[in-house]
Design a protein around this motif. Structure first.
Motif, PDB file in Angstrom:
ATOM      1  N   LYS A  76       0.466 -11.654  21.401  1.00 19.91           N
ATOM      2  CA  LYS A  76       1.634 -11.428  22.240  1.00 19.91           C
ATOM      3  C   LYS A  76       2.906 -11.359  21.393  1.00 19.91           C
ATOM      4  O   LYS A  76       2.995 -11.956  20.315  1.00 19.91           O
TER       5      LYS A  76
ATOM      6  N   VAL B 137       3.296 -18.713  16.907  1.00 15.10           N
ATOM      7  CA  VAL B 137       2.603 -19.859  17.481  1.00 15.10           C
ATOM      8  C   VAL B 137       1.133 -19.472  17.579  1.00 15.10           C
ATOM      9  O   VAL B 137       0.807 -18.380  18.052  1.00 15.10           O
ATOM     10  N   CYS B 138       0.256 -20.358  17.118  1.00  8.64           N
ATOM     11  CA  CYS B 138      -1.174 -20.057  17.074  1.00  8.64           C
ATOM     12  C   CYS B 138      -1.978 -21.140  17.786  1.00  8.64           C
ATOM     13  O   CYS B 138      -1.710 -22.337  17.614  1.00  8.64           O
TER      14      CYS B 138
ATOM     15  N   HIS C  24       4.877 -18.755  24.608  1.00 10.11           N
ATOM     16  CA  HIS C  24       3.485 -18.819  24.158  1.00 10.11           C
ATOM     17  C   HIS C  24       2.616 -19.566  25.173  1.00 10.11           C
ATOM     18  O   HIS C  24       1.508 -19.118  25.510  1.00 10.11           O
ATOM     19  N   GLN C  25       3.106 -20.664  25.651  1.00 11.56           N
ATOM     20  CA  GLN C  25       2.333 -21.463  26.603  1.00 11.56           C
ATOM     21  C   GLN C  25       2.188 -20.773  27.946  1.00 11.56           C
ATOM     22  O   GLN C  25       1.260 -21.062  28.702  1.00 11.56           O
TER      23      GLN C  25
ATOM     24  N   SER D  53      -2.780 -26.460  18.729  1.00 12.54           N
ATOM     25  CA  SER D  53      -1.887 -25.322  18.510  1.00 12.54           C
ATOM     26  C   SER D  53      -0.824 -25.707  17.480  1.00 12.54           C
ATOM     27  O   SER D  53      -0.455 -26.883  17.346  1.00 12.54           O
TER      28      SER D  53
ATOM     29  N   THR E 184       1.209 -15.793  19.310  1.00 16.82           N
ATOM     30  CA  THR E 184       2.486 -15.154  19.628  1.00 16.82           C
ATOM     31  C   THR E 184       3.230 -14.902  18.329  1.00 16.82           C
ATOM     32  O   THR E 184       3.342 -15.793  17.481  1.00 16.82           O
TER      33      THR E 184
END
Length: 259
Positions: A223, A192-193, A143-144, A122, A151
């Motif tokens: 998200k 975040v990917c 995100h997690q 990520s 996100t």
């Protein structure tokens, strides 16, 4: 985690200055806006960066190659074999990979090209032309917590950016270009990917904000992390001047780090 920064575009809307250098290298307070973005991430412990360069990419590489020269006092001793003496060397504890992702490559294509530089994990992703005081740690925690692919930080602002339609569960159900009938929830970058994003990127013509984002939204894999603090892009000379004035005032909202 690494932070991937898109820094390869032409900057046509601020072409009076970007004709000489890439837009991420335009300065606020004598330092490139790219540096300001990286300082935000490093404040939250992110010290590894992958820069997706393209237009005038050599300028970005040369700036980092000479970074300690920009930030330290230097003596050039021509009486002793052209010796260079660095006094009180000041440099960030960063690891920076600058990748030439092509002149005409689109945003999704640029991301696809840097997969070999850590795309199996990520990563953070943002644009190289906007500053914010978004809390990177809280963004990552959010995100997690949901387990989806991407996100996106969202903000309320009336500008021509990608429009986010968000349901009550913070899931982005649609991602599209803005039109005159839209409200003001927009994509502020600072994403975040997960590695699965590469499955949605086809080739150099892939525009992240079009088909990939639409497909992610359709699959429920997008998200929204809402940010109600400061955010400002630098698309125009007027916006650049606004950021410069904020910096010179000593109260730049995005400066969360200490000198």
């Amino acid at each position: 985690m690494k932070a991937v920064i898109l820094a390869g575009g032409f900057g046509t809307r601020i072409s009076e200055e970007s004709v000489f250098k890439p837009k991420p290298m335009l300065e606020i307070g004598e330092m490139p806006i790219l540096w300001h973005i990286m300082k935000l991430y490093s404040f939250y412990g992110v010290t590894e960066f992958v820069i997706c360069a393209g237009y005038k990419q050599h300028i970005i590489k040369e700036w980092f190659a000479d970074y300690f020269l920009h930030t330290s006092d230097i003596t050039f001793d021509f009486t002793n074999g052209n010796e260079i003496i660095v006094h009180d060397k000041r440099a960030e504890k960063w690891k920076v990979t600058v990748v030439d992702t092509g002149i005409n490559t689109m945003t999704g294509g640029r991301i696809k090209r840097i997969k070999k530089f850590g795309g199996d994990q990520s990563f953070f992703l943002t644009y190289g032309d906007a500053v914010s005081n978004v809390n990177i740690q809280k963004l990552l925690q959010f995100h997690q917590s949901h387990g989806k692919c991407v996100t996106i930080t969202s903000i309320c602002l009336e500008q021509q950016k990608g429009v986010l339609e968000i349901d009550n569960n913070n899931t982005i159900v649609a991602f599209r270009e803005k039109d005159n009938e839209d409200g003001s929830m927009i994509n502020a970058g600072f994403m975040v990917c997960n590695p699965q994003i590469f499955e949605f990127l086809e080739d150099d013509t892939s525009v992240l904000e079009q088909k990939p984002m639409r497909l992610l939204a359709e699959k429920g894999e997008l998200k929204s992390f809402y940010h109600n603090g400061f955010w400002q892009c630098m698309d125009t000379k007027r916006e650049k001047d606004k950021l410069e004035n904020l910096w010179q005032s000593g109260a730049a909202p995005w400066k969360v780090w200490n000198d």
